[in-house]
Design a protein around this motif. Structure first.
Motif, mmCIF file in Angstrom:
data_model
loop_
_atom_site.group_PDB
_atom_site.id
_atom_site.type_symbol
_atom_site.label_atom_id
_atom_site.label_comp_id
_atom_site.label_asym_id
_atom_site.label_seq_id
_atom_site.Cartn_x
_atom_site.Cartn_y
_atom_site.Cartn_z
ATOM 1 N N ARG A 26 0.836 -1.199 0.000
ATOM 2 C CA ARG A 26 0.000 0.000 0.000
ATOM 3 C C ARG A 26 0.880 1.261 0.000
ATOM 4 N NH1 ARG A 26 -2.805 -0.755 4.633
ATOM 5 N NH2 ARG A 26 -3.960 -2.395 3.608
ATOM 6 N N GLU A 27 1.910 1.273 0.833
ATOM 7 C CA GLU A 27 2.806 2.426 0.888
ATOM 8 C C GLU A 27 3.606 2.567 -0.401
ATOM 9 O OE1 GLU A 27 2.818 4.774 3.267
ATOM 10 O OE2 GLU A 27 1.174 3.632 4.153
ATOM 11 N N TYR A 28 3.972 1.449 -0.996
ATOM 12 C CA TYR A 28 4.693 1.484 -2.263
ATOM 13 C C TYR A 28 3.821 2.094 -3.361
ATOM 14 C CZ TYR A 28 7.299 -0.035 -6.353
ATOM 15 O OH TYR A 28 7.982 -0.054 -7.540
ATOM 16 N N GLU A 29 2.544 1.740 -3.396
ATOM 17 C CA GLU A 29 1.616 2.314 -4.368
ATOM 18 C C GLU A 29 1.455 3.814 -4.152
ATOM 19 O OE1 GLU A 29 -2.033 0.112 -4.161
ATOM 20 O OE2 GLU A 29 -1.069 -1.756 -4.815
ATOM 21 N N LYS A 30 1.384 4.232 -2.904
ATOM 22 C CA LYS A 30 1.291 5.664 -2.598
ATOM 23 C C LYS A 30 2.533 6.390 -3.099
ATOM 24 C CE LYS A 30 -1.510 5.394 1.626
ATOM 25 N NZ LYS A 30 -1.475 5.631 3.079
ATOM 26 N N LEU A 34 2.758 9.361 -5.835
ATOM 27 C CA LEU A 34 3.438 10.619 -5.511
ATOM 28 C C LEU A 34 4.492 10.953 -6.556
ATOM 29 C CD1 LEU A 34 3.882 12.959 -3.532
ATOM 30 C CD2 LEU A 34 5.492 11.484 -2.313
ATOM 31 N N GLU A 35 5.224 9.954 -6.995
ATOM 32 C CA GLU A 35 6.240 10.179 -8.019
ATOM 33 C C GLU A 35 5.608 10.628 -9.333
ATOM 34 O OE1 GLU A 35 10.059 7.942 -10.053
ATOM 35 O OE2 GLU A 35 8.913 6.912 -8.500
ATOM 36 N N GLU A 36 4.504 10.021 -9.725
ATOM 37 C CA GLU A 36 3.798 10.422 -10.946
ATOM 38 C C GLU A 36 3.297 11.859 -10.835
ATOM 39 O OE1 GLU A 36 0.648 7.653 -11.690
ATOM 40 O OE2 GLU A 36 2.022 5.941 -11.731
ATOM 41 N N GLN A 37 2.727 12.202 -9.679
ATOM 42 C CA GLN A 37 2.221 13.554 -9.479
ATOM 43 C C GLN A 37 3.347 14.579 -9.462
ATOM 44 O OE1 GLN A 37 0.029 13.000 -5.862
ATOM 45 N NE2 GLN A 37 -1.797 12.255 -6.903
ATOM 46 N N THR A 38 4.495 14.198 -8.927
ATOM 47 C CA THR A 38 5.647 15.093 -8.913
ATOM 48 C C THR A 38 6.134 15.358 -10.327
ATOM 49 O OG1 THR A 38 6.294 14.258 -6.750
ATOM 50 C CG2 THR A 38 7.977 15.395 -8.008
ATOM 51 N N LYS A 39 6.183 14.314 -11.153
ATOM 52 C CA LYS A 39 6.585 14.488 -12.546
ATOM 53 C C LYS A 39 5.601 15.386 -13.288
ATOM 54 C CE LYS A 39 9.079 10.136 -13.052
ATOM 55 N NZ LYS A 39 9.084 8.803 -13.659
ATOM 56 N N LYS A 40 4.312 15.194 -13.020
ATOM 57 C CA LYS A 40 3.292 16.021 -13.672
ATOM 58 C C LYS A 40 3.414 17.484 -13.222
ATOM 59 C CE LYS A 40 -1.725 16.241 -14.451
ATOM 60 N NZ LYS A 40 -1.745 17.670 -14.557
ATOM 61 N N LEU A 41 3.645 17.693 -11.925
ATOM 62 C CA LEU A 41 3.814 19.054 -11.412
ATOM 63 C C LEU A 41 5.032 19.707 -12.045
ATOM 64 C CD1 LEU A 41 3.011 21.312 -9.447
ATOM 65 C CD2 LEU A 41 4.431 20.177 -7.725
#
Length: 112
Positions: A26-30, A34-41
């Protein structure tokens, strides 16, 4: 009677419990989200700063074109207002460039 060190079919004892494994997944998926959202940001912030710079450069060009308009030679009041507009657009461009530099240092670079 023969000695068999590892019996086939004997259930192995788990080193990590199922709940700990699920929590880890679960934490790995989070973390992946987060990494995907950081790249998008990062991508969106770069686009935003590029658009900001393009907008201020266009505003400076428009005010310069208005200042070189033949009407400025005919009407002194129009010349004064276009000079004020050109000065304001150049100041806005300078402030905008400083803002983009700060965004670059504080947001974009750390997101890399």
């Amino acid at each position: 009677m023969s000695w068999i060190p590892f019996k086939i079919g004997q259930p192995r004892k788990q080193i990590v419990s199922k709940t700990v494994e699920r929590d880890f997944e679960r934490e790995y998926e989070k973390l992946q989200k987060l990494e995907e959202q950081t790249k998008k940001l990062h991508k969106d912030m770069k686009k935003s700063t590029e658009a900001d710079l393009a907008m201020s450069k266009a505003a400076v060009k428009i005010s310069g074109d208005l200042l070189s308009n033949p009407l400025c030679e005919q009407d002194q009041a129009f010349l004064e207002s276009m000079t004020s507009l050109d000065t304001a657009m150049k100041r806005m461009d300078a402030f905008n460039q400083e803002k983009v530099n700060q965004i670059q240092k504080t947001v974009i670079d750390p997101l890399k």
